[in-house]
Write a protein that holds these residues in place. Structure first.
Motif, PDB file in Angstrom:
ATOM      1  N   LEU A   1       2.800  -1.619  -2.284  1.00  0.00           N
ATOM      2  CA  LEU A   1       2.913  -2.791  -1.406  1.00  0.00           C
ATOM      3  C   LEU A   1       2.064  -2.616  -0.152  1.00  0.00           C
ATOM      4  CD1 LEU A   1       6.712  -3.538  -1.792  1.00  0.00           C
ATOM      5  CD2 LEU A   1       4.780  -4.341  -3.160  1.00  0.00           C
ATOM      6  N   ASN A   2       1.302  -1.563  -0.118  1.00  0.00           N
ATOM      7  CA  ASN A   2       0.270  -1.342   0.889  1.00  0.00           C
ATOM      8  C   ASN A   2      -0.783  -0.445   0.251  1.00  0.00           C
ATOM      9  OD1 ASN A   2       1.162   1.390   1.058  1.00  0.00           O
ATOM     10  ND2 ASN A   2       2.581   0.881   2.711  1.00  0.00           N
ATOM     11  N   VAL A   3      -1.817  -0.129   0.972  1.00  0.00           N
ATOM     12  CA  VAL A   3      -2.846   0.811   0.513  1.00  0.00           C
ATOM     13  C   VAL A   3      -2.676   2.099   1.298  1.00  0.00           C
ATOM     14  CG1 VAL A   3      -5.323   1.273   0.347  1.00  0.00           C
ATOM     15  CG2 VAL A   3      -4.444  -1.039  -0.093  1.00  0.00           C
ATOM     16  N   GLY A   4      -2.600   3.210   0.582  1.00  0.00           N
ATOM     17  CA  GLY A   4      -2.471   4.513   1.223  1.00  0.00           C
ATOM     18  C   GLY A   4      -3.732   5.331   1.005  1.00  0.00           C
TER      19      GLY A   4
ATOM     20  N   ASP B   1       3.963  -1.791   8.020  1.00  0.00           N
ATOM     21  CA  ASP B   1       3.107  -1.142   7.024  1.00  0.00           C
ATOM     22  C   ASP B   1       3.201  -1.803   5.656  1.00  0.00           C
ATOM     23  OD1 ASP B   1       1.837   0.623   8.634  1.00  0.00           O
ATOM     24  OD2 ASP B   1       2.905   2.407   7.978  1.00  0.00           O
ATOM     25  N   LEU B   2       3.294  -3.112   5.622  1.00  0.00           N
ATOM     26  CA  LEU B   2       3.359  -3.860   4.373  1.00  0.00           C
ATOM     27  C   LEU B   2       2.259  -4.914   4.351  1.00  0.00           C
ATOM     28  CD1 LEU B   2       7.218  -4.421   4.256  1.00  0.00           C
ATOM     29  CD2 LEU B   2       5.914  -2.930   2.711  1.00  0.00           C
ATOM     30  N   SER B   3       1.665  -5.108   3.183  1.00  0.00           N
ATOM     31  CA  SER B   3       0.716  -6.199   2.980  1.00  0.00           C
ATOM     32  C   SER B   3       1.492  -7.394   2.438  1.00  0.00           C
ATOM     33  CB  SER B   3      -0.375  -5.787   1.985  1.00  0.00           C
ATOM     34  OG  SER B   3      -1.052  -6.921   1.482  1.00  0.00           O
ATOM     35  N   GLN B   4       1.492  -8.492   3.169  1.00  0.00           N
ATOM     36  CA  GLN B   4       2.226  -9.668   2.708  1.00  0.00           C
ATOM     37  C   GLN B   4       1.674 -10.177   1.376  1.00  0.00           C
ATOM     38  OE1 GLN B   4       5.035 -10.966   3.740  1.00  0.00           O
ATOM     39  NE2 GLN B   4       5.171  -9.381   5.283  1.00  0.00           N
TER      40      GLN B   4
ATOM     41  N   GLY C   1       4.026 -10.467  -1.875  1.00  0.00           N
ATOM     42  CA  GLY C   1       4.111 -11.723  -2.600  1.00  0.00           C
ATOM     43  C   GLY C   1       3.897 -11.540  -4.096  1.00  0.00           C
ATOM     44  N   ARG C   2       3.007 -10.637  -4.472  1.00  0.00           N
ATOM     45  CA  ARG C   2       2.780 -10.371  -5.892  1.00  0.00           C
ATOM     46  C   ARG C   2       3.999  -9.706  -6.525  1.00  0.00           C
ATOM     47  NH1 ARG C   2      -3.655  -8.510  -5.880  1.00  0.00           N
ATOM     48  NH2 ARG C   2      -4.425 -10.573  -5.235  1.00  0.00           N
ATOM     49  N   LEU C   3       4.640  -8.792  -5.797  1.00  0.00           N
ATOM     50  CA  LEU C   3       5.874  -8.201  -6.310  1.00  0.00           C
ATOM     51  C   LEU C   3       6.925  -9.282  -6.534  1.00  0.00           C
ATOM     52  CD1 LEU C   3       7.822  -5.909  -7.036  1.00  0.00           C
ATOM     53  CD2 LEU C   3       8.299  -5.668  -4.582  1.00  0.00           C
ATOM     54  N   ALA C   4       7.063 -10.182  -5.576  1.00  0.00           N
ATOM     55  CA  ALA C   4       8.039 -11.263  -5.704  1.00  0.00           C
ATOM     56  C   ALA C   4       7.746 -12.108  -6.939  1.00  0.00           C
ATOM     57  CB  ALA C   4       8.043 -12.127  -4.450  1.00  0.00           C
ATOM     58  N   GLN C   5       6.457 -12.351  -7.218  1.00  0.00           N
ATOM     59  CA  GLN C   5       6.083 -13.117  -8.405  1.00  0.00           C
ATOM     60  C   GLN C   5       6.543 -12.402  -9.673  1.00  0.00           C
ATOM     61  OE1 GLN C   5       4.801 -16.054  -8.615  1.00  0.00           O
ATOM     62  NE2 GLN C   5       4.061 -16.214 -10.717  1.00  0.00           N
ATOM     63  N   LEU C   6       6.407 -11.085  -9.715  1.00  0.00           N
ATOM     64  CA  LEU C   6       6.850 -10.320 -10.885  1.00  0.00           C
ATOM     65  C   LEU C   6       8.366 -10.379 -11.033  1.00  0.00           C
ATOM     66  CD1 LEU C   6       4.564  -7.147 -10.585  1.00  0.00           C
ATOM     67  CD2 LEU C   6       4.268  -9.126 -12.100  1.00  0.00           C
TER      68      LEU C   6
ATOM     69  N   ILE D   1      -7.062   6.855  -3.168  1.00  0.00           N
ATOM     70  CA  ILE D   1      -6.127   5.925  -2.537  1.00  0.00           C
ATOM     71  C   ILE D   1      -5.040   5.480  -3.511  1.00  0.00           C
ATOM     72  CG2 ILE D   1      -7.867   5.009  -0.954  1.00  0.00           C
ATOM     73  CD1 ILE D   1      -7.988   2.492  -2.745  1.00  0.00           C
ATOM     74  N   GLY D   2      -3.914   5.064  -2.941  1.00  0.00           N
ATOM     75  CA  GLY D   2      -2.955   4.242  -3.652  1.00  0.00           C
ATOM     76  C   GLY D   2      -3.408   2.821  -3.417  1.00  0.00           C
ATOM     77  N   THR D   3      -3.847   2.136  -4.468  1.00  0.00           N
ATOM     78  CA  THR D   3      -4.597   0.894  -4.335  1.00  0.00           C
ATOM     79  C   THR D   3      -3.769  -0.309  -3.906  1.00  0.00           C
ATOM     80  OG1 THR D   3      -4.222   0.216  -6.628  1.00  0.00           O
ATOM     81  CG2 THR D   3      -6.129   1.636  -6.188  1.00  0.00           C
ATOM     82  N   GLY D   4      -2.467  -0.222  -4.092  1.00  0.00           N
ATOM     83  CA  GLY D   4      -1.671  -1.427  -3.966  1.00  0.00           C
ATOM     84  C   GLY D   4      -1.710  -2.214  -5.269  1.00  0.00           C
ATOM     85  N   LEU D   5      -0.946  -3.284  -5.318  1.00  0.00           N
ATOM     86  CA  LEU D   5      -0.824  -4.088  -6.530  1.00  0.00           C
ATOM     87  C   LEU D   5      -1.997  -5.070  -6.605  1.00  0.00           C
ATOM     88  CD1 LEU D   5       1.229  -4.220  -8.841  1.00  0.00           C
ATOM     89  CD2 LEU D   5       2.451  -5.992  -7.569  1.00  0.00           C
TER      90      LEU D   5
END
Length: 322
Positions: free
Chosen positions: A41-44, A101-104, A108-113, A258-262
């Motif tokens: 849910l973010n990029v690390g 530290d969250l990408s909205q 939002g993509r997680l919520a869609q899933l 990196i952890g790319t995010g969704l």
């Protein structure tokens, strides 16, 4: 709340992946979604010997100011900001995190899933955010997810809180233990079970040399087989591992992981799994599929503006090192 626009997304997926496999429409289905936060849910950004660094506005601005000062971490962050993301027609700066530290966009993509999974869905927090010290951050995340869903949201459960000093394979074992216990409790159920894992495994590549409980884990598919083996005595179980990891070497020879995010590539694979569709021959949607998704369903995202949080950990670490 404004977010990505997904009208006709399911229709597009049906046209793109016409051969169906294990569709939820063929019978009642239960879904288990494991959610990591950092790197999903973010990029690390991987920082050798230290905790991953959040790709947020504070750290990005600091990295830009340090250009030309031979600071390796700053160079990596700038490389992330300029790296194009498959299927997005944009760079990773599109996912820069701000509140908490969250990408909205990624939330939002997680919520869609979650919405796609339907009512028989258990969403389990498997992130280090499940630790008690992160309780307020989790509440904020739940609020954000709820705003995207248009209804109140809380995680249904958390994986067992234990030391994961072994990194990726300790995390995988925790997921396996939860899956085994979950399947034991539902033994005798007529429902099919789908297990979706959203995980960057501490920005770790799943390649040769890794073992979990003596089982070699050399790919995301091997991790899927491991989790299937933990679903003892349960029939009609399917697993999809969404490993949000990438790496590259800059023109200057600097390795970046990196952890790319969704990203759209990962999101489309997860959505396709939840809709019961078959994959391409290599098990992944093609990059062209990702571009089509973006062209047809690209929207904008707007931050909530509810929180103004400054994350100065890395900045302070840099100052102390001078």
């Amino acid at each position: 709340m404004p977010g990505e626009c997904f009208p006709c997304l399911k229709l597009w997926c049906r046209r793109t992946w016409p051969n169906r496999r294990g569709s939820s429409r063929s019978g009642p289905t239960e879904t288990l979604i494991f959610v990591d936060v950092d790197g999903v849910l973010n990029v690390g950004v991987f920082d050798q010997g230290n905790a991953p660094v959040a790709f947020n506005q504070t750290n990005l601005q600091l990295a830009l100011k340090l250009e030309g000062q031979n600071n390796i971490l700053a160079d990596r962050i700038r490389s992330v900001a300029g790296m194009e993301v498959e299927g997005e027609h944009a760079t990773y700066e599109k996912f820069v995190a701000e509140p908490c530290d969250l990408s909205q966009l990624l939330v939002g993509r997680l919520a869609q899933l979650i919405g796609q999974a339907g009512s028989s869905c258990s969403v389990v927090l498997s992130s280090s955010w499940r630790k008690p010290k992160h309780a307020k951050r989790v509440q904020t995340l739940e609020t954000f997810i709820g705003k995207h869903l248009g209804r109140p949201f809380q995680f249904d459960d958390r994986t067992e809180l234990r030391e994961e000093s072994g990194g990726a394979m300790d995390r995988l074992q925790v997921l396996g233990d939860y899956t085994q216990d979950f399947c034991r409790k539902r033994r005798g159920s007529a429902l099919k079970l789908r297990v979706l894992v959203l995980e960057d495994f501490c920005i770790t590549p799943l390649d040769g040399g890794l073992k979990c409980q003596g089982v070699s884990i050399g790919s995301p598919e091997a991790a899927e087989r491991y989790l299937l083996s933990r679903a003892k005595g349960s029939s009609a179980v399917s697993v999809r591992m969404i490993h949000t990891y990438d790496k590259w070497i800059t023109d200057q020879g600097l390795p970046v992981a990196i952890g790319t995010g969704l990203t759209m590539k990962h999101f489309s694979r997860a959505l396709q799994f939840l809709d019961g569709m078959s994959s391409n021959s290599d098990g992944h949607p093609s990059s062209d599929d990702g571009h089509k998704l973006l062209e047809r369903h690209q929207g904008s995202t707007t931050g909530l503006g509810c929180f103004k949080v400054s994350f100065m950990g890395w900045a302070l670490k840099y100052v102390r090192s001078q």
